[in-house]
Design a protein around this motif. Structure first.
Motif, mmCIF file in Angstrom:
data_model
loop_
_atom_site.group_PDB
_atom_site.id
_atom_site.type_symbol
_atom_site.label_atom_id
_atom_site.label_comp_id
_atom_site.label_asym_id
_atom_site.label_seq_id
_atom_site.Cartn_x
_atom_site.Cartn_y
_atom_site.Cartn_z
ATOM 1 N N TYR B 72 -73.624 20.156 29.422
ATOM 2 C CA TYR B 72 -73.795 20.826 30.726
ATOM 3 C C TYR B 72 -75.278 21.121 30.996
ATOM 4 O O TYR B 72 -75.751 21.048 32.128
ATOM 5 C CB TYR B 72 -73.033 22.148 30.754
ATOM 6 N N ARG B 76 -77.086 21.683 34.327
ATOM 7 C CA ARG B 76 -76.633 23.011 34.678
ATOM 8 C C ARG B 76 -77.569 24.050 34.072
ATOM 9 O O ARG B 76 -78.219 23.751 33.084
ATOM 10 C CB ARG B 76 -75.208 23.286 34.164
ATOM 11 N N GLU B 101 -74.237 20.529 43.559
ATOM 12 C CA GLU B 101 -73.781 19.810 42.363
ATOM 13 C C GLU B 101 -74.312 18.375 42.290
ATOM 14 O O GLU B 101 -73.974 17.635 41.353
ATOM 15 C CB GLU B 101 -72.254 19.808 42.315
ATOM 16 N N SER B 104 -76.234 16.399 39.024
ATOM 17 C CA SER B 104 -75.670 15.856 37.774
ATOM 18 C C SER B 104 -75.995 14.368 37.663
ATOM 19 O O SER B 104 -76.284 13.712 38.665
ATOM 20 C CB SER B 104 -74.161 16.062 37.739
ATOM 21 N N HIS B 109 -69.930 16.869 41.293
ATOM 22 C CA HIS B 109 -69.400 17.910 40.413
ATOM 23 C C HIS B 109 -68.474 17.340 39.327
ATOM 24 O O HIS B 109 -68.089 18.060 38.412
ATOM 25 C CB HIS B 109 -68.602 18.908 41.253
ATOM 26 N N ASN B 112 -68.323 18.035 35.407
ATOM 27 C CA ASN B 112 -67.955 19.344 34.863
ATOM 28 C C ASN B 112 -66.634 19.298 34.104
ATOM 29 O O ASN B 112 -66.430 20.060 33.159
ATOM 30 C CB ASN B 112 -67.826 20.388 35.992
ATOM 31 N N GLN B 236 -63.799 23.261 36.371
ATOM 32 C CA GLN B 236 -64.708 23.318 37.521
ATOM 33 C C GLN B 236 -65.130 24.742 37.869
ATOM 34 O O GLN B 236 -66.058 24.939 38.655
ATOM 35 C CB GLN B 236 -64.065 22.643 38.750
#
Lengths: 453, 453
Positions: B72, B76, B101, B104, B109, B112, B236
């Motif tokens: 992550y 993140r 998001e 990434s 997203h 995740n 999520q």
């Protein structure tokens, strides 16, 4: 810790200007017509006043306007990441860090200078800016900047890319710019080329000529260049300044910094804040590696002399290492590295031994990019993959020597616009190009006859 | 301050599971054959043990494994950004924040949940995972995850997208996955469809059937789903948990949270950590808006009943709002929103009045995406543009009412893979689709005959 994030308050407040710190003064730019040293006022029809001042400034630190910092904050400070999975895969004692510029709205480092350039134009009442673009990174960054400041943007896009990279064009349109495949019938420079070769695929040099001519022909219009010149390099130093601070947080300092070189602004923007420490004697051992494509080997095989930035010879003569403004590079996917010259500051430091240069073939850089993607996740642009290749060579050399080494490389943009190229690589369909010496000699023979620097 | 960045140490250590906090227990999933309540062991051939436990868990907080957090950290915590330029353009007293998001490696997203799903599979010795993908966001996220854990990935990609979105396929190949255009000849489900319609463009429902059948047929292989189920939603929630902490830093709390809904995991991941405060009575006034396409109007026009997640009826019967597993949505560019059902938890909360739903046409969401790009820079995916449209409506309603309002919306992915769609929009070539009632009725008439929830 794996990723090193700066608080927004740590966004640099000033850019770093290397000019006053160079070991020897930079040879002057020359007027393209008279061959006399270029005066600031010679650039007035092309560039806004503040940009011209920055081009010649001897101030070490130049304030970043608050309105520019406010936009930088959309994606800056950008991440610095430790590539520890790649380190493990290489089984190297070296530490590999990368500074990731792919988080910008345009997906590359180019907005770092597009934003201030358009800002200064807007401040001075300019209504429209023209520019060139090859693969489209610079054109899209300028379109993005234009949309934020309400300045119209006209992009001359190398014809081959216009047709082969339609998504970059769509991106520019989404930001409201007008985009023409260059050479066009809109300018004398374009018409001259088309008269000789109606099917000309275009080149960056031709596109620059067109953009310059368009700007010169309209009072409310200026030109914006995406690389090479001092002010562009200046703006890009935000990359290296952040990286330095992030490495400080990591308790580290690079032994070697690696970047890819097209016109040189991404490389110099990352490198110069570290170069300052080498030049001041504080970090005399730091090494700097410039990675370029074999298909456009300016630093490894070019001549260090005066050359035009554009095909028609409208721009100022720049003291740089060049393969000649008439050189037509092979159609490699790293379109952003297909420029015939490099930033004069970078070339001077290279000439004085402060920067090493290496040239790589497409297949070896794509191989690295795929390995990186499978270990570190990010799929990077072919341009950035050259820097990665250099970094991996350094990591493997450290392993060979059994020594620790801290490596920092610039990941200048993501590869989400370049997936067709990855397809071709995975299918074994990429060509490598080594330029025959005769082709280089021919291009160099067309250089303006000016005593070598 | 414009962008709210969390230190890496603020990356959540646990996911939030809404099941124990629901106002009423979730109706049970049903065995697709017996129609009896599904037992955890029924899922064992398909999913790894830990994922099955998460699917049924009544624990409010579930630890994120350190190996997952480590990955992550590549991107993140993701940024939370105040869209103050858009606010100015709308001349609204509302504050608009978005959780982004698109940073990434896969650009959305989806990683995740791809990362923990593949992690748990790898932990349990699974060698290969199969999955479906529509536009390719989920398939590419799972390919990315597979490459990091050395787990092979087989993707059944909706045939129409396979041919029209080649770059997503290239992305999956770059991460080493195998990708087949679905329906294929590799499975009975695929062969059955092709026998009836050799030119079938495919659908998510068909691709799920193929991926499930492939997993069931091989001992070393499991299946991974990209949305809808509880464990996916659970993973999520890292989005909403971060956003909550970031808004705290900003000294703010949303009056309304808006997300787009395909299968519902992006929406629920953003919303549920805030929903917890509403359900607990701490923030009883917070509103939640689900934005879906008119072309696949599950929440606004579907039935709340039991339906299969896939066309062949191999998956468990889920209590959800659905337009029918045989429904073939029009070819809108927001491919990620073309799923016939939604997450059961989301549907239950919608049914109980905790979530409002709105449906939007493609042209209006692209218009918002272009306006956003020209003020806030980022070019977003068509899916995310639905959430943006909802957020803008809220901001304009606040202006109309002359009241302050804090709006948070989910920007679930960048639009760099969707530029052909922007081209079509700018050229005025996008169609809007309103589904005739007869088509909906026909699809709903094929639902399994089970007493309504």
């Amino acid at each position: 810790m794996k990723k090193f994030i700066l608080a927004e308050n740590d966004l640099p407040q000033q850019w770093y200007n290397i000019l006053p710190d160079l070991p020897a003064p930079l040879p002057p730019y020359l007027n393209p017509v008279t061959h006399e040293p270029l005066r600031p006022e010679d650039l007035a029809p092309l560039l806004p006043q503040t940009v011209i001042e920055q081009e010649f400034s001897q101030e070490r630190w130049i304030d970043i306007p608050e309105q520019v910092r406010d936009i930088y904050r959309m994606w800056r400070p950008s991440p610095l990441v430790r590539a520890d999975r790649l380190e493990k895969a290489l089984d190297t004692p070296a530490k590999i860090y990368f500074k990731y510029e792919g988080v910008s709205p345009a997906g590359s480092h180019k907005p770092n200078t597009a934003i201030p350039q358009v800002y200064y134009n807007a401040q001075e009442g300019v209504r429209r800016v023209t520019t060139e673009t090859g693969a489209g990174q610079w054109g899209s960054a300028l379109s993005f900047a234009g949309s934020l400041f309400g300045v119209a943007v006209t992009v001359y896009m190398v014809r081959a890319s216009y047709h082969h990279k339609p998504y970059r064009r769509s991106l520019m349109h989404t930001w409201g710019a007008e985009v023409f495949p260059s050479p066009t019938e809109r300018t004398q420079a374009g018409r001259d080329i088309l008269a000789k070769d109606p099917d000309s695929p275009g080149s960056l040099g031709i596109a620059i000529s067109e953009a310059v001519e368009d700007a010169l022909a309209h009072d409310d219009t200026k030109f914006a260049l995406g690389s090479a010149m001092n002010h562009v390099v200046l703006h890009q130093t935000v990359i290296g300044l952040e990286a330095k601070r992030q490495l400080e947080l990591a308790g580290d300092y690079p032994d070697v910094v690696v970047g890819c070189v097209g016109g040189g602004s991404n490389f110099s923007g990352l490198v110069f804040p570290f170069m300052a420490d080498r030049l001041s004697g504080e970090r005399p051992e730091t090494r700097f590696v410039a990675a370029e494509p074999t298909a456009c080997p300016t630093l490894t095989r070019g001549a260090y002399t005066y050359d035009y930035p554009d095909t028609a010879g409208l721009g100022p003569l720049l003291p740089m290492r060049t393969v000649g403004h008439g050189f037509m590079p092979a159609p490699i996917h790293a379109g952003g590295l297909r420029f015939h010259g490099d930033a004069p500051t970078l070339c001077a430091l290279h000439d004085q031994g402060y920067i090493e240069a290496r040239a790589y073939d497409q297949n070896e850089v794509f191989a690295e990019a795929v390995r990186f993607a499978r270990h570190e996740g990010f799929v990077m642009a072919p341009e950035s993959s050259h820097a990665l290749r250099g970094a991996v060579q350094e990591a493997l050399a450290a392993k060979e020597a059994g020594q620790e080494r801290t490596i920092l490389f610039g990941l200048s943009g993501h590869g989400h616009f370049d997936l067709g190229a990855f397809d071709a690589y995975l299918a074994g369909q990429l060509e490598d190009y080594t330029i025959p010496q005769a082709q280089l000699d021919e291009a160099l023979s067309q250089l303006p006859k000016i005593e070598r620097i």
